[in-house]
Design a protein around this motif. Sequence first.
Motif, PDB file in Angstrom:
ATOM      1  N   ARG A   1       0.349  -0.169  -4.293  1.00 28.90           N
ATOM      2  CA  ARG A   1       1.360  -0.989  -4.957  1.00 28.90           C
ATOM      3  C   ARG A   1       1.190  -0.895  -6.466  1.00 28.90           C
ATOM      4  O   ARG A   1       0.072  -0.915  -6.968  1.00 28.90           O
ATOM      5  CB  ARG A   1       1.233  -2.454  -4.533  1.00 28.90           C
TER       6      ARG A   1
ATOM      7  N   GLY B   1       4.344  -4.599  -7.828  1.00 28.57           N
ATOM      8  CA  GLY B   1       4.438  -4.776  -6.386  1.00 28.57           C
ATOM      9  C   GLY B   1       5.247  -3.708  -5.658  1.00 28.57           C
ATOM     10  O   GLY B   1       5.458  -3.803  -4.458  1.00 28.57           O
TER      11      GLY B   1
ATOM     12  N   ARG C   1       6.070  -0.137  -3.897  1.00 27.11           N
ATOM     13  CA  ARG C   1       5.302   0.846  -3.120  1.00 27.11           C
ATOM     14  C   ARG C   1       5.269   2.178  -3.852  1.00 27.11           C
ATOM     15  O   ARG C   1       6.281   2.629  -4.389  1.00 27.11           O
ATOM     16  CB  ARG C   1       5.946   1.037  -1.742  1.00 27.11           C
TER      17      ARG C   1
END
Length: 112
Positions: A49, A53, A55
């Motif tokens: 991450r 936050g 991906r």
Amino acid sequence: MPAENVPVAGNLDDDDYPAYTMGRAADLLGTTPAFLRAVGEAELITPLRSEGGHRRYSRRQLRIAARARELVDQGTPVEAACRIVSLEDQLDEERRRNRDMRRKLDEHGADI
């Protein structure tokens, strides 16, 4: 030099460097972000991450996801495809360990 001070260009050859956003990874695989979330939920791959936050995926993770996608494209459910890929990886690892052990035994002149 600490890892956090390594220039990004030094990470370009690193298969584990999380260089791809979810959108870019999905584009490269010719799939949707939902597919990447599904293989993540099945615990086949665990994206890193970003600080925000989001991906991030590595090339190694994309290769694993691509193999799962091949199976899904052949009609295998996502969860089953993830399990198959996981088992294939385990088998490859055990074969590698077996080769290493045989090589070590051969080097020491032991009978197999």
